[in-house]
Design a protein around this motif. Structure first.
Motif, PDB file in Angstrom:
ATOM      1  N   LYS A 230       0.819  -1.195   0.000  1.00  0.00           N
ATOM      2  CA  LYS A 230       0.000   0.000   0.000  1.00  0.00           C
ATOM      3  C   LYS A 230       0.861   1.255   0.000  1.00  0.00           C
ATOM      4  N   GLY A 231       0.370   2.270  -0.723  1.00  0.00           N
ATOM      5  CA  GLY A 231       0.960   3.593  -0.659  1.00  0.00           C
ATOM      6  C   GLY A 231       0.218   4.436   0.370  1.00  0.00           C
ATOM      7  N   ASP A 232       0.047   5.710   0.058  1.00  0.00           N
ATOM      8  CA  ASP A 232      -0.578   6.628   1.008  1.00  0.00           C
ATOM      9  C   ASP A 232      -2.100   6.587   0.983  1.00  0.00           C
ATOM     10  N   VAL A 233      -2.697   6.235  -0.160  1.00  0.00           N
ATOM     11  CA  VAL A 233      -4.164   6.292  -0.296  1.00  0.00           C
ATOM     12  C   VAL A 233      -4.700   5.023  -0.942  1.00  0.00           C
ATOM     13  N   PRO A 234      -4.572   3.850  -0.304  1.00  0.00           N
ATOM     14  CA  PRO A 234      -4.964   2.595  -0.944  1.00  0.00           C
ATOM     15  C   PRO A 234      -6.443   2.243  -0.843  1.00  0.00           C
ATOM     16  N   GLU A 235      -7.203   2.942   0.015  1.00  0.00           N
ATOM     17  CA  GLU A 235      -8.584   2.527   0.265  1.00  0.00           C
ATOM     18  C   GLU A 235      -9.425   2.601  -1.000  1.00  0.00           C
ATOM     19  N   GLY A 236     -10.135   1.509  -1.289  1.00  0.00           N
ATOM     20  CA  GLY A 236     -11.009   1.465  -2.452  1.00  0.00           C
ATOM     21  C   GLY A 236     -10.337   0.948  -3.710  1.00  0.00           C
ATOM     22  N   TYR A 237      -9.071   0.592  -3.606  1.00  0.00           N
ATOM     23  CA  TYR A 237      -8.315   0.125  -4.768  1.00  0.00           C
ATOM     24  C   TYR A 237      -7.700  -1.246  -4.493  1.00  0.00           C
ATOM     25  N   LYS A 238      -7.507  -1.988  -5.579  1.00  0.00           N
ATOM     26  CA  LYS A 238      -6.749  -3.237  -5.525  1.00  0.00           C
ATOM     27  C   LYS A 238      -5.782  -3.248  -6.686  1.00  0.00           C
ATOM     28  N   VAL A 239      -4.704  -4.013  -6.547  1.00  0.00           N
ATOM     29  CA  VAL A 239      -3.754  -4.179  -7.641  1.00  0.00           C
ATOM     30  C   VAL A 239      -3.340  -5.643  -7.691  1.00  0.00           C
ATOM     31  N   SER A 240      -2.728  -6.009  -8.793  1.00  0.00           N
ATOM     32  CA  SER A 240      -2.121  -7.334  -8.888  1.00  0.00           C
ATOM     33  C   SER A 240      -0.870  -7.219  -9.756  1.00  0.00           C
ATOM     34  N   ARG A 241       0.072  -8.106  -9.543  1.00  0.00           N
ATOM     35  CA  ARG A 241       1.309  -8.110 -10.345  1.00  0.00           C
ATOM     36  C   ARG A 241       1.669  -9.564 -10.635  1.00  0.00           C
ATOM     37  N   LYS A 242       1.012 -10.092 -11.657  1.00  0.00           N
ATOM     38  CA  LYS A 242       1.227 -11.484 -12.020  1.00  0.00           C
ATOM     39  C   LYS A 242       2.391 -11.645 -12.992  1.00  0.00           C
ATOM     40  N   GLU A 243       2.727 -10.597 -13.690  1.00  0.00           N
ATOM     41  CA  GLU A 243       3.871 -10.609 -14.591  1.00  0.00           C
ATOM     42  C   GLU A 243       4.547  -9.249 -14.521  1.00  0.00           C
ATOM     43  N   LYS A 244       5.822  -9.216 -14.869  1.00  0.00           N
ATOM     44  CA  LYS A 244       6.610  -8.022 -14.630  1.00  0.00           C
ATOM     45  C   LYS A 244       6.086  -6.821 -15.413  1.00  0.00           C
ATOM     46  N   ARG A 245       5.635  -7.007 -16.617  1.00  0.00           N
ATOM     47  CA  ARG A 245       5.278  -5.869 -17.450  1.00  0.00           C
ATOM     48  C   ARG A 245       3.932  -5.222 -17.112  1.00  0.00           C
ATOM     49  N   ASN A 246       3.033  -5.927 -16.439  1.00  0.00           N
ATOM     50  CA  ASN A 246       1.673  -5.421 -16.226  1.00  0.00           C
ATOM     51  C   ASN A 246       1.351  -5.170 -14.760  1.00  0.00           C
ATOM     52  N   PHE A 247       0.626  -4.097 -14.521  1.00  0.00           N
ATOM     53  CA  PHE A 247       0.269  -3.735 -13.139  1.00  0.00           C
ATOM     54  C   PHE A 247      -1.101  -3.059 -13.164  1.00  0.00           C
ATOM     55  N   PRO A 248      -2.174  -3.833 -13.267  1.00  0.00           N
ATOM     56  CA  PRO A 248      -3.512  -3.235 -13.362  1.00  0.00           C
ATOM     57  C   PRO A 248      -4.007  -2.670 -12.035  1.00  0.00           C
ATOM     58  N   LEU A 249      -4.794  -1.630 -12.141  1.00  0.00           N
ATOM     59  CA  LEU A 249      -5.452  -1.011 -10.977  1.00  0.00           C
ATOM     60  C   LEU A 249      -6.935  -1.347 -11.052  1.00  0.00           C
ATOM     61  N   ILE A 250      -7.455  -1.894  -9.969  1.00  0.00           N
ATOM     62  CA  ILE A 250      -8.835  -2.365  -9.943  1.00  0.00           C
ATOM     63  C   ILE A 250      -9.639  -1.559  -8.939  1.00  0.00           C
ATOM     64  N   LEU A 251     -10.780  -1.063  -9.385  1.00  0.00           N
ATOM     65  CA  LEU A 251     -11.729  -0.407  -8.497  1.00  0.00           C
ATOM     66  C   LEU A 251     -12.942  -1.316  -8.428  1.00  0.00           C
ATOM     67  N   GLU A 252     -13.093  -2.023  -7.327  1.00  0.00           N
ATOM     68  CA  GLU A 252     -14.151  -3.035  -7.201  1.00  0.00           C
ATOM     69  C   GLU A 252     -15.533  -2.379  -7.173  1.00  0.00           C
ATOM     70  N   SER A 253     -15.655  -1.262  -6.469  1.00  0.00           N
ATOM     71  CA  SER A 253     -16.928  -0.565  -6.352  1.00  0.00           C
ATOM     72  C   SER A 253     -16.647   0.936  -6.341  1.00  0.00           C
ATOM     73  N   PRO A 254     -16.451   1.506  -7.521  1.00  0.00           N
ATOM     74  CA  PRO A 254     -16.050   2.915  -7.583  1.00  0.00           C
ATOM     75  C   PRO A 254     -17.058   3.857  -6.933  1.00  0.00           C
ATOM     76  N   SER A 255     -16.536   4.905  -6.346  1.00  0.00           N
ATOM     77  CA  SER A 255     -17.384   5.940  -5.756  1.00  0.00           C
ATOM     78  C   SER A 255     -16.962   7.299  -6.314  1.00  0.00           C
ATOM     79  N   PRO A 256     -17.832   8.290  -6.222  1.00  0.00           N
ATOM     80  CA  PRO A 256     -17.503   9.606  -6.800  1.00  0.00           C
ATOM     81  C   PRO A 256     -16.201  10.206  -6.281  1.00  0.00           C
ATOM     82  N   ASN A 257     -15.801   9.888  -5.058  1.00  0.00           N
ATOM     83  CA  ASN A 257     -14.546  10.461  -4.541  1.00  0.00           C
ATOM     84  C   ASN A 257     -13.299   9.823  -5.172  1.00  0.00           C
ATOM     85  N   GLN A 258     -13.520   8.855  -6.058  1.00  0.00           N
ATOM     86  CA  GLN A 258     -12.409   8.285  -6.820  1.00  0.00           C
ATOM     87  C   GLN A 258     -12.285   8.915  -8.205  1.00  0.00           C
TER      88      GLN A 258
END
Lengths: 108, 114
Positions: free
Chosen positions: B57-85
């Motif tokens: 986690k960095g400074d503001v991880p709430e509401g976000y997920k990430v995964s790193r299954k391979e070196k080149r890709n790093f997707p950012l996932i918002l499971e349930s986005p809210s307006p403050n995102q």
């Protein structure tokens, strides 16, 4: 944690020299970045200081004093295209913490 | 050409609808990270990854997920986005342990959550 301060705005004239200061208080320090960011675009790398002293790169120079928690970016021979936001960022090795940026406006 | 790519570049969505922002780099960098940028708050780190299968986690991880299954890709996932995102998101990559010149930012993804 990290606390990074830089002025919000600065103005300067084309051809002049401007110094943008950055002070920091950090729990971990590996080095300090300076980035330039034009509105709506990604930050672009300007410099990275690890050791104390001045590093010069063309019209841009960056200075670091680790003991004082202080850095500055010096821009010489200002051009209109230098109007942008300048971000300093503390490299804590695993984390990178940015200041809020200094908006520089260069006028003719 | 060395680059970091992000997709989509612009996205309008509604509250609660899961979304993923992709990030890919072609420089074989170990370190990747996500930031959000908001007026008056600057760039803030959301998550970072020091290598495959290593994320933190960095400074503001709430509401976000990430995964790193391979070196080149790093997707950012918002499971349930809210307006403050609603924000401008940047992905970045860096070769860990070397000089800072190797940190590159992607072009940014502008997200609006209604």
């Amino acid at each position: 944690g990290q606390n990074i301060d830089q002025p919000t705005e600065m103005t300067a004239t084309e051809g002049a020299i401007v110094q943008i200061n950055c002070t920091y208080q950090t729990s971990g320090f590996n080095g300090l970045f300076w980035y330039q960011q034009h509105a709506g675009e990604a930050p672009t790398f300007l410099s990275y200081n690890v050791l104390d002293g001045l590093e010069e790169k063309g019209r841009f120079s960056s200075f670091l004093s680790r003991s004082k928690g202080y850095s500055y970016l010096l821009l010489k021979e200002l051009q209109m295209k230098d109007s942008a936001s300048y971000l300093c960022a503390v490299d804590g090795y695993s984390t990178l913490t940015f200041g809020k940026g200094t908006m520089l406006l260069v006028s003719p | 050409e060395a680059q970091v790519t992000q997709n989509p570049r612009y996205l309008i969505t509604v509250t609660g609808k899961k979304l993923t922002v992709t990030c890919s780099q072609n420089m074989n960098h170990e370190y990747m990270s996500w930031y959000r940028q908001d007026p008056g708050l600057g760039l803030r780190q959301i998550y970072y990854s020091m290598n495959v299968e290593v994320t933190d986690k960095g400074d503001v991880p709430e509401g976000y997920k990430v995964s790193r299954k391979e070196k080149r890709n790093f997707p950012l996932i918002l499971e349930s986005p809210s307006p403050n995102q609603t924000s401008l998101y940047f992905c970045a990559s860096r070769l860990q342990g070397t000089s800072g010149e190797t940190q590159y930012f992607g072009p940014g993804t502008r997200l609006l959550v209604l």
